[in-house]
Design an enzyme around this catalytic site. Sequence first.
Site, short mmCIF file in Angstrom:
data_model
loop_
_atom_site.label_atom_id
_atom_site.label_comp_id
_atom_site.label_asym_id
_atom_site.label_seq_id
_atom_site.Cartn_x
_atom_site.Cartn_y
_atom_site.Cartn_z
N LEU A 98 0.72 -1.19 0.05
CA LEU A 98 0.06 -0.16 -0.09
C LEU A 98 0.80 1.56 -0.07
CD1 LEU A 98 -2.53 -1.50 2.45
CD2 LEU A 98 -2.98 -0.96 0.01
N ASN A 112 -1.88 -5.67 9.86
CA ASN A 112 -1.64 -6.89 8.88
C ASN A 112 -1.23 -8.16 9.59
OD1 ASN A 112 -1.11 -8.02 6.22
ND2 ASN A 112 1.21 -7.79 6.67
N HIS A 114 1.26 -11.51 9.25
CA HIS A 114 2.26 -11.90 8.34
C HIS A 114 3.05 -13.34 8.96
CE1 HIS A 114 5.66 -11.74 5.78
NE2 HIS A 114 6.50 -12.05 6.61
N VAL A 149 7.93 -2.69 3.97
CA VAL A 149 7.40 -4.12 3.63
C VAL A 149 7.37 -4.69 5.25
CG1 VAL A 149 7.56 -6.21 2.73
CG2 VAL A 149 8.07 -3.82 1.59
C1 GAR Z 1 -1.69 -15.81 5.25
O1 GAR Z 1 -0.98 -16.59 5.88
C2 GAR Z 1 -1.04 -14.28 5.74
O2 GAR Z 1 -0.13 -14.46 6.72
C3 GAR Z 1 -0.37 -14.12 4.64
O3 GAR Z 1 -1.31 -14.58 3.46
C4 GAR Z 1 -2.10 -15.53 3.88
C5 GAR Z 1 -3.56 -15.41 3.60
O4 GAR Z 1 -4.27 -16.45 4.01
N1 GAR Z 1 -0.09 -12.76 4.10
C6 GAR Z 1 1.10 -12.30 3.59
O5 GAR Z 1 2.02 -13.17 3.34
C7 GAR Z 1 1.46 -10.95 3.44
N2 GAR Z 1 2.74 -10.71 3.52
P1 GAR Z 1 -5.93 -16.40 3.96
O6 GAR Z 1 -6.31 -15.65 2.70
O7 GAR Z 1 -6.27 -17.96 4.07
O8 GAR Z 1 -6.37 -15.43 5.13
#
Ligand code: GAR
Length: 207
Positions: A98, A112, A114, A149
């Site tokens: 963003l 967020n 992570h 990030v």
């Molecule tokens: C999650 O594991 C989250 O931590 C990751 O995407 C997945 C979404 O899963 N996010 C990132 O990596 C952001 N940097 P979901 O759609 O099942 O909630």
Amino acid sequence: MSIPFRLGVLGSGKGSNFVAIADAVAAGKIPAQVAIVLSDVENAGILAHARERKILAQFIPPGKFRTKLDEEAEHAVVEALRAAQVDLVVLAGFMRVLKGEFLRAFEGRIVNVHPSLLPSFPGLAAWQQALDCGVKVAGCTVHFVDAGVDSGAIIGQQTVPVLDTDTAESLHQRIHAAEHDLYPKCVAAIARGEISVVGRRVLWKKS
Ligand code: GAR
């Protein structure tokens, strides 16, 4: 009656973190309501999960870039969140960085999740980074979003063990389950006004 705290959720994927949060809201564990769900992916599971729950769900075409929204898309997302009178923006697997307008519009009000114990392993496929690095403990982090990030102030973290038998998939699943536990607790604490920020430190008034 007090006005409910309103969440706007952004995601690009299957939406399991959104489901964990929506279920916690429905169970009265988060004193809030999900006002809107937005995605940059037209057929994302997160939009289907929102529609099943009769929550306003919109696809916003992301524009020409791969890792961020273009100016028009970012503006459309900000406008949709404003129209829904969102108090907190919850990123749940939103896979684009963003930028300025968005960060200014919701400064200090974007969170967020992570899939690593930040500041270790920011960026993509964090569980794979953890395996490659050979750490014995992995986990997930909920943090405020700033211009970097995965670099904003840390709200909460939950650990999971890394097992000798782990594959990328099994470790990712264990981290995902930890996210589903941690993220609703962090959002609930923010909605209850139990969180304060002092420099880089996020303090919990109650645990
Ligand atoms: C999650 O594991 C989250 O931590 C990751 O995407 C997945 C979404 O899963 N996010 C990132 O990596 C952001 N940097 P979901 O759609 O099942 O909630």
